[in-house]
Design a protein around this motif. Structure first.
Motif, PDB file in Angstrom:
ATOM      1  N   GLY A 151       0.776  -1.232   0.000  1.00  0.00           N
ATOM      2  CA  GLY A 151       0.000   0.000   0.000  1.00  0.00           C
ATOM      3  C   GLY A 151       0.800   1.270   0.000  1.00  0.00           C
ATOM      4  O   GLY A 151       0.245   2.354  -0.167  1.00  0.00           O
ATOM      5  N   GLY A 152       2.135   1.170   0.217  1.00  0.00           N
ATOM      6  CA  GLY A 152       2.956   2.368   0.180  1.00  0.00           C
ATOM      7  C   GLY A 152       2.961   3.159   1.472  1.00  0.00           C
ATOM      8  O   GLY A 152       3.556   4.234   1.526  1.00  0.00           O
ATOM      9  N   ILE A 153       2.313   2.651   2.536  1.00  0.00           N
ATOM     10  CA  ILE A 153       2.243   3.362   3.812  1.00  0.00           C
ATOM     11  C   ILE A 153       2.814   2.475   4.909  1.00  0.00           C
ATOM     12  O   ILE A 153       2.487   1.291   4.994  1.00  0.00           O
ATOM     13  N   PHE A 154       3.665   3.040   5.745  1.00  0.00           N
ATOM     14  CA  PHE A 154       4.205   2.309   6.897  1.00  0.00           C
ATOM     15  C   PHE A 154       3.153   2.392   8.008  1.00  0.00           C
ATOM     16  O   PHE A 154       3.039   3.405   8.700  1.00  0.00           O
ATOM     17  N   ARG A 181       2.350  10.264   9.177  1.00  0.00           N
ATOM     18  CA  ARG A 181       2.417   8.853   8.809  1.00  0.00           C
ATOM     19  C   ARG A 181       3.274   8.763   7.551  1.00  0.00           C
ATOM     20  O   ARG A 181       3.069   9.512   6.595  1.00  0.00           O
ATOM     21  N   PHE A 182       4.222   7.870   7.543  1.00  0.00           N
ATOM     22  CA  PHE A 182       5.242   7.869   6.501  1.00  0.00           C
ATOM     23  C   PHE A 182       4.849   6.983   5.322  1.00  0.00           C
ATOM     24  O   PHE A 182       4.308   5.891   5.488  1.00  0.00           O
ATOM     25  N   HIS A 183       5.142   7.485   4.133  1.00  0.00           N
ATOM     26  CA  HIS A 183       4.914   6.749   2.888  1.00  0.00           C
ATOM     27  C   HIS A 183       6.256   6.245   2.350  1.00  0.00           C
ATOM     28  O   HIS A 183       7.321   6.690   2.771  1.00  0.00           O
ATOM     29  N   ASP A 184       6.172   5.323   1.397  1.00  0.00           N
ATOM     30  CA  ASP A 184       7.407   4.710   0.901  1.00  0.00           C
ATOM     31  C   ASP A 184       8.346   5.725   0.260  1.00  0.00           C
ATOM     32  O   ASP A 184       9.565   5.550   0.274  1.00  0.00           O
TER      33      ASP A 184
END
Length: 736
Positions: free
Chosen positions: A302-305, A318-321
């Protein structure tokens, strides 16, 4: 007025609308959702909504002419972007005592929710926030309540939770509800990172003074914590092994601080990090060992941690890839070995202040069933040591919404928000510079092929393998890796924006999609829709490549009778017109029915959806094994939407002979989508510009015209003595 004149007028009027609308500033979105929810559901006892306040985008809830509470939209204050890349809009009611009185989820586009979990379940979770006391949340930095997570929708629920709490605190402080004061007001001299302090220190020194902070939990502590949930299922599945084994051993540091970054990363990697960071960005280093990964694997899909988020007062990140970089090794002397070492970029738009304390929240999950999980959160606090800071004069206080980063509306200060939005999309483009270069190069190569198609198509084998390679690139890189699949929803959203508050910023947030649309717009004038549909559509590439494999497996190919084929063409136009009509009524409804496109399932979500959606795609691809590009021919509303303006095409690049169609039918028989009429004309609305007909146009062994020309040339050369007849043969006779 002719159809062509009407289309030209439509394009010109659309461009004029764009120019006029682009000069405007969009308003907060709270007013657009009020009619969906009665005021009494958000603020019990209220009988009417008041006028939106001018300074803060909140709407008073009125009872007998008096204000008894306020209503606001979370996305007017904070970022609410979820898995879908679109904001999750939630209306919230709040009382004078800073207690939430009602919460309603009014709009979302979350694929995880849409396909696997009842919408009512998500809405029920949001409604439980009624009664939340923001005074307690302010004291505990937003962590005074229990998080009710639904398995399968972890990120969605956490985004909703975060947006409700952070936005509510912003509103309460801005309005002074419950005695809460505005946390953004300057209260004296401010501190910033001292860039001149660049001493390199060892691991013991870094951990000793708090430059690096640690969260350590062993197996026994984790089992005890899950037992404390009171969930028998969670207790029944304890973590096995010695209680003293490390389960979570996580370290945190602010990596853009020169001394800390140089010590942990080394000079070269620290320099690379600082080049990556834009004005106002910061970065944290997170290192871990033990059984539990702080990254997990959800970000791959999903590209989200989804296991970590940074929290600082009303700010959460919230961090993305694309904000993530792996660390090769820790440079500090005496550092232990780690299984995970990563950098995460904190964007300037978040409002993060490195001089203030913050915490990294870790979500720990335990599987308690086939799909169900139990969840716990643990905080790793961080306060940058004063030795790395210096004092400066206080800055002017910021408006409550000017740096909110809300995804649904601009800030109240229009010029400030406009600058922030511009910086945001420019920063996104800068971060994706390599992707933009790759796509630009691919588009340049394809453009050259189209401009010099006669030279390229002289070589049949090269043309075939070039096309196969380009389709693989389109499917794998452009589609599955970059998710740059255009959709009819983009078209509907564009026209919808023309009738509302238009802003280029929303379209510029995804550089690859924007560049693709720009390229498609140009290609429509030169080559028609085939440039996109035949070469740049990932799902189209998937259909063609699977059909190629079917041909290799000798699966029979079905050619529909021309009469039936011609009557099936209009289906896709009817689908598009139906969706367009629905979008005039409600864009949300149109987006729902746009699931007739299989793009989200096959490309964006890579078949990670509920079985009916996957079955729909499999059926389409299965038919496509027998009828090449079946979906493109008869069902694709995006292809129909592109074919309409493609009537403005200025050039006719595909060459034909007088003999094409009468008597020769070779090109018509070999056209993969039957876009060539029996009389030899190419239908530009259906042609995918595969260039196969241009290969045949010059083929001296397949095209009768070329064969005749070659025979004449051979006969002339023999008659003039330029060449000698082969032994045992006569001069060639004219081809019939």
């Amino acid at each position: 007025m002719s159809v062509l004149s009407f289309l030209r007028l439509l394009v010109l009027s659309s461009l004029a609308s764009l120019w006029l609308a682009g000069a405007g500033i969009a308003a907060p979105l709270v007013g657009t959702f009020l009619e969906k929810v009665p005021v009494g559901e958000l603020v019990p006892g209220a009988d009417a909504y008041g006028e939106r306040q001018a300074d803060v985008p909140v709407v008073p809830a009125i009872k007998d002419g008096k204000t008894i509470g306020y209503v606001f939209l979370t996305s007017d204050f904070v970022s609410t972007t979820g898995y879908s890349g679109k904001p999750i809009h939630t209306l919230v009611g709040i009382g004078p005592d800073a207690v939430l009185t009602g919460v309603r989820l009014v709009k979302h586009s979350e694929p995880i929710v849409l396909v696997g979990i009842p919408d009512a379940k998500i809405r029920a979770v949001t409604e439980k926030y009624a009664g939340l006391d923001l005074k307690k949340e302010a004291e505990d930095a937003g962590a005074a309540h229990d998080l009710d997570i639904i398995s399968g929708a972890t990120v969605t629920i956490m985004v909703i939770d975060d947006s409700i709490v952070r936005a509510s605190l912003k509103v309460a402080r801005a309005l002074g509800l419950g005695g809460l004061a505005d946390a953004t007001a300057a209260k004296g001299p401010q501190k910033i990172i001292d860039a001149d302090k660049r001493e390199v220190r060892d691991w013991m020194e870094l951990t000793g003074d708090g430059s690096v902070r640690r969260l350590s939990l062993d197996v026994g502590q984790i089992n005890e914590a899950f037992d404390g949930l009171g969930d028998p299922k969670a207790s029944a599945r304890p973590e096995h092994g010695p209680d003293t084994d490390a389960y979570v051993d996580m370290y945190l540091a602010l990596a853009d601080v020169p001394s800390i970054g140089l010590s942990l990363l080394g000079e070269a990697d620290y320099a690379n990090l600082m080049k990556r960071l834009k004005d106002g960005d910061h970065a944290i280093a997170v290192m871990g060992r033990g059984r539990y990964s702080f990254k997990g694997s959800g970000y791959v899909r999903g590209g989200i941690f989804d296991r970590i988020q940074l929290i600082q007062n009303d700010v959460s990140v919230r961090f993305h890839d694309r904000q993530h970089v792996r660390i090769g090794s820790i440079a500090a002397d005496g550092a232990p070995g780690f299984t995970e070492m990563d950098l995460f970029v904190i964007p300037a738009s978040s409002g993060f202040d490195p001089a203030k304390d913050f915490r990294l929240q870790l979500l720990v999950q335990r599987r308690i069933g086939a799909i169900d999980k139990a969840f716990l959160t643990f905080d790793l606090g961080y306060d940058l040591p004063a030795r790395y800071l210096k004092t400066i004069a206080p800055a002017a206080p910021a408006n409550v919404a000017s740096a909110s980063g809300g995804s649904g509306s601009p800030a109240l200060a229009a010029s400030t928000d406009g600058d922030a939005r511009q910086k945001l999309w420019m920063r996104i483009w800068q971060d994706r510079k390599i992707d933009i270069i790759v796509l630009g190069a691919a588009l340049a190569v394809l453009t050259l092929v189209f401009f010099f198609q006669m030279q390229v198509t002289r070589h049949e084998r090269f043309t075939f393998w070039f096309r196969i390679a380009f389709l693989v690139f389109t499917l794998v890189w452009l589609g599955w890796i970059e998710n740059a699949q255009l959709s009819v929803v983009n078209v509907l959203a564009f026209f919808s924006s023309l009738t509302g508050e238009f802003s280029w910023d929303a379209f510029l947030m995804d550089p690859l999609v924007f560049l693709l649309w720009f390229a498609v717009a140009a290609a429509l004038l030169f080559w028609g829709r085939g440039a996109f549909c035949g070469w740049l559509c990932p799902f189209g590439a998937l259909q063609e490549l699977t059909n190629r494999l079917a041909k290799l497996a000798r699966i029979p190919q079905w050619e529909l009778p021309w009469g039936l084929h011609e009557r099936l063409w209009p289906i896709k136009y009817m689908i598009f017109l139906a969706l367009f009509g629905l979008s005039l009524y409600s864009l949300d409804v149109a987006e729902h029915y746009a699931e007739v496109e299989p793009f989200k399932t096959a490309i964006i979500l890579k078949f990670q959806r509920a079985w009916p959606y996957v079955a729909f795609v499999v059926v389409l691809l299965g038919i496509g094994l027998f009828v090449e590009r079946f979906y493109c021919r008869y069902l694709c509303p995006l292809g129909a939407a592109l074919a309409i303006p493609a009537r403005l095409r200025m050039f006719n690049w595909l060459k034909r002979y007088r003999e094409c169609g009468n008597p020769c039918q070779r090109c018509a028989k070999e056209c993969m989508v039957q876009a060539i009429h029996p009389e030899g004309d190419i239908n530009p609305n259906e042609c995918l510009n595969c260039l196969h007909c241009q290969v045949l146009y010059q083929h001296d062994q397949k095209c009768p015209v070329c064969i005749k020309k070659a025979a004449k040339r051979r006969r002339f050369e023999i008659q003039t003595g330029l060449v000698k007849p082969e032994a045992g043969t006569d001069a060639p006779a004219p081809a019939e």
